[in-house]
Design a protein around this motif. Structure first.
Motif, mmCIF file in Angstrom:
data_model
loop_
_atom_site.group_PDB
_atom_site.id
_atom_site.type_symbol
_atom_site.label_atom_id
_atom_site.label_comp_id
_atom_site.label_asym_id
_atom_site.label_seq_id
_atom_site.Cartn_x
_atom_site.Cartn_y
_atom_site.Cartn_z
ATOM 1 N N THR A 4 45.596 39.484 37.372
ATOM 2 C CA THR A 4 45.522 39.695 38.814
ATOM 3 C C THR A 4 44.100 40.114 39.150
ATOM 4 O O THR A 4 43.556 41.027 38.530
ATOM 5 C CB THR A 4 46.512 40.787 39.266
ATOM 6 O OG1 THR A 4 47.828 40.412 38.878
ATOM 7 C CG2 THR A 4 46.452 40.999 40.764
ATOM 8 N N ALA A 19 43.510 44.781 35.550
ATOM 9 C CA ALA A 19 44.726 44.776 36.373
ATOM 10 C C ALA A 19 45.897 45.374 35.599
ATOM 11 O O ALA A 19 46.669 46.175 36.141
ATOM 12 C CB ALA A 19 45.058 43.354 36.812
ATOM 13 N N GLN A 53 40.852 41.771 40.408
ATOM 14 C CA GLN A 53 40.463 43.113 40.823
ATOM 15 C C GLN A 53 39.001 43.051 41.258
ATOM 16 O O GLN A 53 38.187 42.373 40.636
ATOM 17 C CB GLN A 53 40.618 44.119 39.678
ATOM 18 C CG GLN A 53 42.016 44.219 39.130
ATOM 19 C CD GLN A 53 43.009 44.678 40.175
ATOM 20 O OE1 GLN A 53 42.719 45.562 40.967
ATOM 21 N NE2 GLN A 53 44.181 44.066 40.186
#
Length: 132
Positions: free
Chosen positions: A95, A85, A97
């Motif tokens: 985050t 990310a 992915q």
């Protein structure tokens, strides 16, 4: 250390049953309750039972690596889960992915890292007490 015949005979089966259950909980936790933390504790429980029955040395032989090495590998997995990310998409660290068109994302790698960290630290804490 003196243990019962039944405990000694069942140690290997209990260990692998706990490991399989812990992997199920690890993978199930992606979408439902469970995940790396509780999966790691269940796996550690199997290794502790094995150590109670056969001794810490035999359990260390089954582990093949030192418990803190397993924890370090897990920490590395956790860090690697956040890098795509950050480096590839310019999004915040960790985050999620998705990996191509598969339903597998970086959270699975992160959960696996948590699993190994918990397993490694739990065994690094317990096994020295069993060797004394």
């Amino acid at each position: 250390m003196k243990t019962s015949f039944i405990m000694n005979a069942s140690a290997r089966y209990v260990l692998w049953a706990c490991v399989l259950l812990s992997l199920f909980v690890l993978l199930r936790g992606h979408n439902e309750p469970g995940g790396g933390f509780i999966g790691g504790l269940i796996g550690a429980l199997g290794f502790v039972f094995h150590a109670l029955a056969r001794g810490a040395g035999a359990t260390r032989a089954v582990l093949r690596l030192q418990p803190l090495t397993w924890a370090g590998i897990g920490l590395l997995f956790g860090i690697l889960a956040g890098l795509p990310a950050l480096l590839l998409f310019g999004e915040p660290f960790l985050t999620q992915q998705w990996l191509g068109a598969t339903p597998i994302g970086t959270t699975v790698l992160f959960d696996l890292g948590v699993y190994l960290v918990v397993l490694g630290f739990a065994l690094a804490f317990v096994l020295p007490f069993m060797e004394a």
